[in-house]
Design an enzyme around this catalytic site. Sequence first.
Site, PDB file in Angstrom:
ATOM      1  N   CYS A 381      50.692  49.397 -20.955  1.00 24.62           N
ATOM      2  CA  CYS A 381      48.961  49.806 -21.347  1.00 24.62           C
ATOM      3  C   CYS A 381      48.878  49.761 -23.080  1.00 24.62           C
ATOM      4  CB  CYS A 381      48.211  51.116 -21.340  1.00 24.62           C
ATOM      5  SG  CYS A 381      46.418  50.958 -21.445  1.00 24.62           S
ATOM      6  N   HIS A 507      48.255  51.352 -15.787  1.00 20.90           N
ATOM      7  CA  HIS A 507      48.866  53.129 -14.874  1.00 20.90           C
ATOM      8  C   HIS A 507      50.179  52.926 -14.982  1.00 20.90           C
ATOM      9  CE1 HIS A 507      48.014  54.030 -19.623  1.00 20.90           C
ATOM     10  NE2 HIS A 507      46.812  53.445 -19.625  1.00 20.90           N
ATOM     11  N   GLU A 509      52.602  55.161 -13.247  1.00 16.04           N
ATOM     12  CA  GLU A 509      52.729  56.155 -13.505  1.00 16.04           C
ATOM     13  C   GLU A 509      51.595  57.522 -12.995  1.00 16.04           C
ATOM     14  OE1 GLU A 509      51.610  54.620 -16.257  1.00 16.04           O
ATOM     15  OE2 GLU A 509      51.105  56.466 -17.881  1.00 16.04           O
TER      16      GLU A 509
HETATM   17  N1  GLN Z   1      44.511  51.732 -27.525  1.00 15.59           N
HETATM   18  C1  GLN Z   1      44.824  50.712 -25.841  1.00 15.59           C
HETATM   19  C2  GLN Z   1      43.124  50.248 -25.485  1.00 15.59           C
HETATM   20  O1  GLN Z   1      42.596  51.322 -25.260  1.00 15.59           O
HETATM   21  C3  GLN Z   1      46.216  50.963 -25.328  1.00 15.59           C
HETATM   22  C4  GLN Z   1      44.949  52.622 -24.554  1.00 15.59           C
HETATM   23  C5  GLN Z   1      46.032  52.981 -23.166  1.00 15.59           C
HETATM   24  O2  GLN Z   1      47.251  52.812 -23.836  1.00 15.59           O
HETATM   25  N2  GLN Z   1      45.922  54.095 -22.093  1.00 15.59           N
HETATM   26  O3  GLN Z   1      43.126  49.236 -24.674  1.00 15.59           O
END
Ligand code: GLN
Length: 544
Positions: A381, A507, A509
């Site tokens: 992410c 994600h 995980e």
């Molecule tokens: N801040 C970034 C976004 O909003 C990544 C978000 C995250 O890592 N969950 O796209």
Amino acid sequence: MTKHIFVTGGVVSSLGKGLTSASVGMLLERRGLRVKMQKLDPYINVDPGTMSPYQHGEVYVLDDGSETDLDLGHYERFTNGPLTRDSNYTTGQIYQTVIEKERRGEFLGQTVQVIPHITNEIKSVIKRLADSETDVVITEIGGTVGDIESLPFLEAIRQFSLDVGKGNCLYIHLTLVPYLKAAAELKTKPTQHSVGQLREIGIQPDVLVCRTERNISREQREKIALFCNVPLEAVIEEKDKDFSIYEVPLSLYEKGLDELIVQRLNLHAHSLELDDWRDLLHRLRNPQHEISIAMVGKYAKHKDAYKSIFESLDHAGMQHYSQVRVVSISSEQVEAEGPERLLSGYDGILVPGGFGERGIAGKIMAIQFARERQIPFLGICLGMQCAAIEIARNVVGLEGADSSEFNKDSPHPVICLLDEQKKITDKGGTMRLGAQTAQLLPDSIASRCYGASVISERHRHRYEFNNAYRAAFSERGVRFTGTSHGGTLVEVFELAGHPWFVAVQFHPEFRSQPTAPHPLFAGFVAAAIQRRTERTESVQEVES
Ligand code: GLN
């Protein structure tokens, strides 16, 4: 008829109610019962999505996009029952629903009160999980008995057994039996007080699970039984597990908790099979390799902020008979001291998700180090977005490249908002959330790991890779190996000429279980083992 188990906690917080509830769920599921799990949180936030991970640990995202308490991660790692937005309610959500009903005129003429309106709403969210497909609903009540904010929830679960019949409900109370060094003994008084508080509210617990550092003697269990008004066999010791949380279900099984529950609730259950679980612990105890992973994030001291990542790395380690030592390193420290000093010697580097600009420079330095030194790298992410910024600046030659999250005026916004996100001003629940499918390119690291060409993974972000830069990146060796929405959104990219560099917008995980490690974590750990082995061999060659 669905049976209900309520899990409450007393004496102190952080006793591991989530883990105990998940373990109970797992034991019952393995006895052939269909289990659903639920957590009720007494705080006023509508969901934990807007809370800092410092305060509350990681925000755990479900397939349906709900942002939930991290205990739901334990539920999904230990059990297989489906979790949905009905699996986590907060005081904020309960009140919001009741107030909306009041505004619609559903309570016309009445004074709307905690009892019965709030308690009825709480009971209705518990009942929502009870259906003909479900044998047992396990509802964990967050917080500690004695907190003002827990009271409506405790009152609701007290009333619940009157509604559905006493024989259909079981109350498990988790308490602490502390060891006092000066007196050289375990103390049962806090447990007595905590059960006393529950009984004042009208709840007589059926089972006490006693968290302790030392073995509780039979005499002490008898004392607890007598003072707390529970039978001796229902005073269950749960000793601290220094080695692994995955020991908890085995130890509760050994103390007879599942059998006690099956008998008390008169459940039709078969016997239990735990050999695969024992095998996992055997692998953990007898590793054939040892590797070290550096996790470069914002919250180095708050392990709970990255809970599911730590667990996923453990699962991958079990798969490969490997001990995975994960060292959390603050990205600000990397920025201050440089990657050479802090990151040399690791077999893999992971940059996790996050929000906000603090610590970004250090993450980018860590990624550059992993890329240039050919160290296996997994970016998740925000970690993926930082990898895009790093490559833009240092490989593609786009000076000042950035994410528009951190720099609105960047000449090269390689990460930016999609038009549909630009209009949104609310913060809670407004991101791209939940499970989405993606297509993988054949002949990519990702498709080899998954062994599939279509995957489904969970998201929680606002910003996206800016497609205007795809061609420039591709020319410099970036392979966009995963995309969604008919190819329009970048989900995965890799780097040609690097042994294992995988950056993902989702994600992974949130999808790993000890019995089914996530393919990307398994691939990352395998690459780290390979690097460790090659380095050991080259040192041996030099020495001989
Ligand atoms: N801040 C970034 C976004 O909003 C990544 C978000 C995250 O890592 N969950 O796209």
